[in-house]
Design a protein around this motif. Structure first.
Motif, PDB file in Angstrom:
ATOM      1  N   ALA A  50     -27.541  11.221-113.707  1.00  0.00           N
ATOM      2  CA  ALA A  50     -28.678  11.702-114.497  1.00  0.00           C
ATOM      3  C   ALA A  50     -28.289  11.858-115.967  1.00  0.00           C
ATOM      4  O   ALA A  50     -29.094  11.576-116.866  1.00  0.00           O
ATOM      5  CB  ALA A  50     -29.187  13.027-113.940  1.00  0.00           C
ATOM      6  N   ALA A  51     -27.054  12.284-116.212  1.00  0.00           N
ATOM      7  CA  ALA A  51     -26.591  12.410-117.599  1.00  0.00           C
ATOM      8  C   ALA A  51     -26.519  11.045-118.279  1.00  0.00           C
ATOM      9  O   ALA A  51     -26.849  10.908-119.464  1.00  0.00           O
ATOM     10  CB  ALA A  51     -25.232  13.104-117.628  1.00  0.00           C
ATOM     11  N   VAL A  52     -26.099  10.011-117.528  1.00  0.00           N
ATOM     12  CA  VAL A  52     -26.048   8.659-118.082  1.00  0.00           C
ATOM     13  C   VAL A  52     -27.464   8.173-118.416  1.00  0.00           C
ATOM     14  O   VAL A  52     -27.698   7.574-119.472  1.00  0.00           O
ATOM     15  CB  VAL A  52     -25.365   7.696-117.103  1.00  0.00           C
ATOM     16  CG1 VAL A  52     -25.471   6.259-117.591  1.00  0.00           C
ATOM     17  CG2 VAL A  52     -23.905   8.079-116.913  1.00  0.00           C
ATOM     18  N   VAL A  53     -28.405   8.438-117.522  1.00  0.00           N
ATOM     19  CA  VAL A  53     -29.796   8.029-117.772  1.00  0.00           C
ATOM     20  C   VAL A  53     -30.330   8.704-119.034  1.00  0.00           C
ATOM     21  O   VAL A  53     -30.961   8.057-119.883  1.00  0.00           O
ATOM     22  CB  VAL A  53     -30.678   8.384-116.553  1.00  0.00           C
ATOM     23  CG1 VAL A  53     -32.133   8.041-116.852  1.00  0.00           C
ATOM     24  CG2 VAL A  53     -30.210   7.644-115.318  1.00  0.00           C
ATOM     25  N   GLU A  54     -30.079  10.006-119.160  1.00  0.00           N
ATOM     26  CA  GLU A  54     -30.542  10.736-120.332  1.00  0.00           C
ATOM     27  C   GLU A  54     -29.956  10.155-121.613  1.00  0.00           C
ATOM     28  O   GLU A  54     -30.649  10.013-122.633  1.00  0.00           O
ATOM     29  CB  GLU A  54     -30.154  12.211-120.203  1.00  0.00           C
ATOM     30  CG  GLU A  54     -30.683  13.090-121.321  1.00  0.00           C
ATOM     31  CD  GLU A  54     -32.187  13.259-121.259  1.00  0.00           C
ATOM     32  OE1 GLU A  54     -32.800  13.377-122.343  1.00  0.00           O
ATOM     33  OE2 GLU A  54     -32.752  13.252-120.138  1.00  0.00           O
ATOM     34  N   GLU A  55     -28.686   9.774-121.549  1.00  0.00           N
ATOM     35  CA  GLU A  55     -28.039   9.188-122.720  1.00  0.00           C
ATOM     36  C   GLU A  55     -28.668   7.848-123.088  1.00  0.00           C
ATOM     37  O   GLU A  55     -28.858   7.531-124.267  1.00  0.00           O
ATOM     38  CB  GLU A  55     -26.548   9.004-122.452  1.00  0.00           C
ATOM     39  CG  GLU A  55     -25.792   8.370-123.613  1.00  0.00           C
ATOM     40  CD  GLU A  55     -24.338   8.095-123.271  1.00  0.00           C
ATOM     41  OE1 GLU A  55     -23.648   7.500-124.130  1.00  0.00           O
ATOM     42  OE2 GLU A  55     -23.903   8.452-122.149  1.00  0.00           O
ATOM     43  N   LEU A  83     -30.234   5.436-112.914  1.00  0.00           N
ATOM     44  CA  LEU A  83     -31.334   6.153-112.281  1.00  0.00           C
ATOM     45  C   LEU A  83     -31.357   5.889-110.780  1.00  0.00           C
ATOM     46  O   LEU A  83     -31.548   6.820-109.974  1.00  0.00           O
ATOM     47  CB  LEU A  83     -32.653   5.724-112.910  1.00  0.00           C
ATOM     48  CG  LEU A  83     -33.918   6.309-112.272  1.00  0.00           C
ATOM     49  CD1 LEU A  83     -33.947   7.822-112.439  1.00  0.00           C
ATOM     50  CD2 LEU A  83     -35.176   5.681-112.872  1.00  0.00           C
ATOM     51  N   HIS A  84     -31.169   4.643-110.391  1.00  0.00           N
ATOM     52  CA  HIS A  84     -31.145   4.321-108.960  1.00  0.00           C
ATOM     53  C   HIS A  84     -29.998   5.028-108.255  1.00  0.00           C
ATOM     54  O   HIS A  84     -30.165   5.538-107.135  1.00  0.00           O
ATOM     55  CB  HIS A  84     -31.013   2.804-108.778  1.00  0.00           C
ATOM     56  CG  HIS A  84     -32.243   2.059-109.182  1.00  0.00           C
ATOM     57  ND1 HIS A  84     -32.236   0.718-109.497  1.00  0.00           N
ATOM     58  CD2 HIS A  84     -33.532   2.472-109.321  1.00  0.00           C
ATOM     59  CE1 HIS A  84     -33.467   0.343-109.802  1.00  0.00           C
ATOM     60  NE2 HIS A  84     -34.263   1.375-109.705  1.00  0.00           N
ATOM     61  N   GLU A  85     -28.836   5.089-108.897  1.00  0.00           N
ATOM     62  CA  GLU A  85     -27.705   5.782-108.283  1.00  0.00           C
ATOM     63  C   GLU A  85     -27.998   7.273-108.162  1.00  0.00           C
ATOM     64  O   GLU A  85     -27.634   7.907-107.165  1.00  0.00           O
ATOM     65  CB  GLU A  85     -26.442   5.545-109.115  1.00  0.00           C
ATOM     66  CG  GLU A  85     -25.161   5.978-108.429  1.00  0.00           C
ATOM     67  CD  GLU A  85     -24.872   5.198-107.158  1.00  0.00           C
ATOM     68  OE1 GLU A  85     -24.207   5.745-106.256  1.00  0.00           O
ATOM     69  OE2 GLU A  85     -25.317   4.026-107.051  1.00  0.00           O
ATOM     70  N   ALA A  86     -28.675   7.845-109.164  1.00  0.00           N
ATOM     71  CA  ALA A  86     -29.033   9.261-109.094  1.00  0.00           C
ATOM     72  C   ALA A  86     -30.021   9.516-107.956  1.00  0.00           C
ATOM     73  O   ALA A  86     -29.904  10.518-107.226  1.00  0.00           O
ATOM     74  CB  ALA A  86     -29.624   9.718-110.428  1.00  0.00           C
ATOM     75  N   GLU A  87     -30.992   8.632-107.781  1.00  0.00           N
ATOM     76  CA  GLU A  87     -31.963   8.814-106.699  1.00  0.00           C
ATOM     77  C   GLU A  87     -31.292   8.701-105.334  1.00  0.00           C
ATOM     78  O   GLU A  87     -31.625   9.445-104.399  1.00  0.00           O
ATOM     79  CB  GLU A  87     -33.072   7.778-106.846  1.00  0.00           C
ATOM     80  CG  GLU A  87     -33.970   8.024-108.060  1.00  0.00           C
ATOM     81  CD  GLU A  87     -35.042   6.976-108.240  1.00  0.00           C
ATOM     82  OE1 GLU A  87     -36.077   7.269-108.862  1.00  0.00           O
ATOM     83  OE2 GLU A  87     -34.857   5.845-107.749  1.00  0.00           O
ATOM     84  N   ILE A  88     -30.365   7.767-105.209  1.00  0.00           N
ATOM     85  CA  ILE A  88     -29.625   7.633-103.945  1.00  0.00           C
ATOM     86  C   ILE A  88     -28.813   8.894-103.684  1.00  0.00           C
ATOM     87  O   ILE A  88     -28.780   9.416-102.553  1.00  0.00           O
ATOM     88  CB  ILE A  88     -28.706   6.396-103.992  1.00  0.00           C
ATOM     89  CG1 ILE A  88     -29.544   5.114-104.037  1.00  0.00           C
ATOM     90  CG2 ILE A  88     -27.768   6.372-102.790  1.00  0.00           C
ATOM     91  CD1 ILE A  88     -28.721   3.862-104.289  1.00  0.00           C
ATOM     92  N   ALA A  89     -28.139   9.409-104.717  1.00  0.00           N
ATOM     93  CA  ALA A  89     -27.289  10.585-104.553  1.00  0.00           C
ATOM     94  C   ALA A  89     -28.101  11.820-104.163  1.00  0.00           C
ATOM     95  O   ALA A  89     -27.648  12.642-103.356  1.00  0.00           O
ATOM     96  CB  ALA A  89     -26.506  10.841-105.837  1.00  0.00           C
ATOM     97  N   VAL A  90     -29.311  11.952-104.728  1.00  0.00           N
ATOM     98  CA  VAL A  90     -30.153  13.093-104.370  1.00  0.00           C
ATOM     99  C   VAL A  90     -30.546  13.037-102.904  1.00  0.00           C
ATOM    100  O   VAL A  90     -30.529  14.048-102.195  1.00  0.00           O
ATOM    101  CB  VAL A  90     -31.404  13.119-105.273  1.00  0.00           C
ATOM    102  CG1 VAL A  90     -32.454  14.061-104.719  1.00  0.00           C
ATOM    103  CG2 VAL A  90     -31.025  13.530-106.680  1.00  0.00           C
TER     104      VAL A  90
END
Length: 318
Positions: A50-55, A83-90
């Motif tokens: 999520a931090a990478v997406v925000e950046e 973003l896809h990796e964040a959604e998978i991790a959630v």
């Protein structure tokens, strides 16, 4: 020092909304379960992604580097992959998948074939049938495969956009060279049409002129604009990070101008003798418009291919 306003684009709006959803899902998970260390690891992965997406969505570069970034699209594609990796991790950070299975199956079905073993394993999964670690692996593997297809589609749409730009530049150079040659050496690119039975007519009158090639190109481009309007009217809204319609329209207009010149050359060479007769200047100019519109026959395949590429890359369900 004045601060620069953040740029707002369609793809940033979509990514930002999904990032907010990821953070809301993370907050809804509650305190971590000490008996499930994997869940804590997945939470950390989600926060990092999520931090990478925000950046990436707030990323700002010097103007001299912006063109290279726009051409490569690295910040767009990195944002989507993170973003896809964040959604998978959630999803993986949860303690069960019973409530999420319908949505997960629908999302995977969008990208994977019905015979794909990862999709079949997810569709056949029954919560509680396997240990949580096994269920987690099945879900993560299927989601990653589905998101990989989406990420590859983003790369494919960027490659198509860049090809359209390169083709537009080539056509623009060719048309400009033809126009300049016709202006400097009137008659070198003959735009006049005549036959044994019909008088010779030229785009600007009855004698070759330096404006003939330019006039034919303008009328051919006008004919192509008519087909571009049809393209605009039938195109569905899309939130794909790469928008093609402007480049498709440019290809149509530039190709229409070039085909008008080639078509008038064919008429002047007698290729259509016995089929088409040009008896007046108005008829010649009308044929330039028709020939410009005729590029639709060739670009229709391009339009269909671009529709398929954008359909695969767009973030909304089909």
């Amino acid at each position: 020092m004045a601060t620069r306003k953040p740029r707002v684009t369609d793809w940033r709006l979509v990514v930002q909304s999904r990032l907010d959803r990821v953070r809301a899902d993370l907050a809804a998970l509650g305190p971590p379960d000490p008996l499930d260390p994997e869940s804590q690891q997945w939470r950390a992965v989600a926060e990092q992604a999520a931090a990478v997406v925000e950046e990436m969505i707030t990323h700002d570069e010097p103007r001299w580097r912006a063109i290279a970034s726009w051409w490569s699209g690295w910040h767009i594609e990195r944002a989507w992959r993170a973003l896809h990796e964040a959604e998978i991790a959630v999803v993986a950070a949860g303690s069960g998948f019973l409530g999420r299975l319908p949505g997960l199956r629908a999302r995977v079905a969008e990208q994977l074939d019905a015979e794909d073993p990862r999709r079949r394993a997810l569709e056949e999964l029954r919560p509680g049938e396997y240990p949580l670690s096994v269920e987690r692996e099945l879900v993560v593997d299927a989601l990653r495969a589905a998101f990989d297809q989406s990420d590859f589609a983003h790369a494919g749409s960027r490659a198509l956009r860049n090809k359209l730009i390169a083709a537009s530049v080539v056509l623009f150079v060719v048309n400009t060279v033809l126009g300049v040659v016709g202006l400097v050496r009137p008659g070198l690119v003959p735009m006049c049409v005549g036959s044994e039975r019909l008088p010779t007519v030229c785009p600007s009158g009855r004698a070759p002129s330096g404006a003939d090639v330019w006039l034919i190109q303008v009328l051919g481009a006008f004919g192509a604009v008519l087909s571009a309007v049809v393209l605009l009217l039938r195109r569905r809204p899309s939130l794909s990070p790469y928008i093609m319609i402007g480049y498709q329209a440019a290809i149509k207009v530039l190709l229409g101008a070039a085909l008008a010149v080639v078509g008038i050359l064919a008429l002047g060479a007698g290729v259509t003798t016995g089929l088409i007769g040009v008896a007046s200047q108005a008829a010649l100019l009308l044929w330039a418009v028709i020939l410009g519109y005729s590029q639709q026959v060739a670009t229709r395949l391009l339009d269909s291919y671009a529709d398929r590429v954008l359909d695969q890359a767009r973030p909304l369900p089909r």
